[in-house]
Scaffold this active site. Sequence first.
Site, mmCIF file in Angstrom:
data_model
loop_
_atom_site.group_PDB
_atom_site.id
_atom_site.type_symbol
_atom_site.label_atom_id
_atom_site.label_comp_id
_atom_site.label_asym_id
_atom_site.label_seq_id
_atom_site.Cartn_x
_atom_site.Cartn_y
_atom_site.Cartn_z
ATOM 1 N N ALA A 28 0.809 -1.170 -0.129
ATOM 2 C CA ALA A 28 -0.181 0.103 -0.045
ATOM 3 C C ALA A 28 0.838 1.520 -0.111
ATOM 4 C CB ALA A 28 -0.991 -0.180 1.295
ATOM 5 N N TYR A 71 -8.180 0.231 13.990
ATOM 6 C CA TYR A 71 -9.016 0.353 12.867
ATOM 7 C C TYR A 71 -10.489 1.043 13.301
ATOM 8 C CZ TYR A 71 -5.497 -3.076 11.023
ATOM 9 O OH TYR A 71 -4.279 -3.547 10.687
ATOM 10 N N HIS A 92 -9.830 -9.531 5.174
ATOM 11 C CA HIS A 92 -10.734 -8.896 4.147
ATOM 12 C C HIS A 92 -12.228 -8.928 4.467
ATOM 13 C CE1 HIS A 92 -7.475 -8.997 0.888
ATOM 14 N NE2 HIS A 92 -7.082 -8.139 1.875
ATOM 15 N N LYS A 110 -7.573 -7.937 -3.645
ATOM 16 C CA LYS A 110 -7.895 -9.262 -3.972
ATOM 17 C C LYS A 110 -7.044 -10.053 -3.078
ATOM 18 C CE LYS A 110 -3.878 -9.651 -5.904
ATOM 19 N NZ LYS A 110 -3.089 -10.329 -5.479
ATOM 20 N N ASP A 190 -2.629 -15.563 -4.611
ATOM 21 C CA ASP A 190 -2.166 -13.874 -4.837
ATOM 22 C C ASP A 190 -1.956 -13.918 -6.210
ATOM 23 O OD1 ASP A 190 -0.508 -11.989 -3.940
ATOM 24 O OD2 ASP A 190 1.327 -12.984 -4.443
#
Length: 361
Positions: A28, A71, A92, A110, A190
């Site tokens: 990220a 979070y 996720h 993903k 992945d």
Amino acid sequence: MSTSAQGPESDEQLTPVRWGVLGASNFALTVSLPAMKRGPLTQLAALASRDIGKATAAARSLGIPRAYGSYDELLDDPEIDAIYNPLPNHLHVKWTARAARAGKHVLCEKPIALSAEDAEALVDVQRETGKLIAEAFMIRNHPQWQQARDWVRRGKIGELVSVQAAFSYYNRDAANIRNKKAVGGGALYDIGCYAVNTSRFLFGREPVRAMALVDHDPEFGTDRLTSGLLDYGGAHLTFTCSTQAVPYQRVNAFGTKGRIEIEIPFNAPGDQPCKVWLDDGSTLNCSSAKVISFPAVDQYHLQSEAFSRAIRAGGPVENSIEVAVGNMRVIDALFRSAESGRWEKISPATGAGGRPLRSVR
């Protein structure tokens, strides 16, 4: 359906979407967030990590004004419109659902989940909350893929009968999250997911059955080499993906009258043009292929801008949660086939209570 077409308002008339980021992963910080930061409709407003020091350092490095040490604090921020979720794969679904229920739209990396059943739960979360949830397959926003699909639809290569894909890299680092089975590591989750996703994108329909052969790393337990075959009913995808092979990627789409070859299909560079070949097959040495060059674009930038535009102007998003469920159903079938040694049927996607989902492309 793509969100690239604008609604009645131009981008200049739309209010930027204020984004919050869950986590401070290396991917990220170095890839997706710098690209998102360049978008006029995408405003990076806050970042959260379970370590406030890490969150503060990450936010400062990208010029993000607010940092949170949990979070939940980020999700409680009333000024945040959308959440980008690049957390480890096994987190996720949990944090995407919590973000949507906190009133945020969510773009999740993903794979959206580690099973179709878990992904289908997010369809019901979207229905419950009215918030957009999409899986971040950035490739669908790249002009080279949109051009390839347009050629297929217009019959430039005749009838599409086969897609062939390869994607590999070498990584034997035990500390790397891609080599940790418990959190969703391995080649198929992945990178093999790209072959599944893009073949569905090109064919415009769902495969009916799947077969796979898997080799597992004896230390990590992850699939380090996976080859798969999808039956699209008279047409096929064949692919190989590996986390322990020479770095390589390529896609070929074969039709009855021509062929499309994408040079760098998945990790398309944002700083140099991309090449696609359109070949009528009149020569075996490929001298008949015409090279089409696409100007440099950042597909992560295009992705976040398209999602922000969908939030502000309405309309569908690329790789919606329904499309994501379809990908997970195929991945589930591939894993089942690797265990059973047989073809495994891919049943139609359903939501809670067995409700059928709309056609996923």
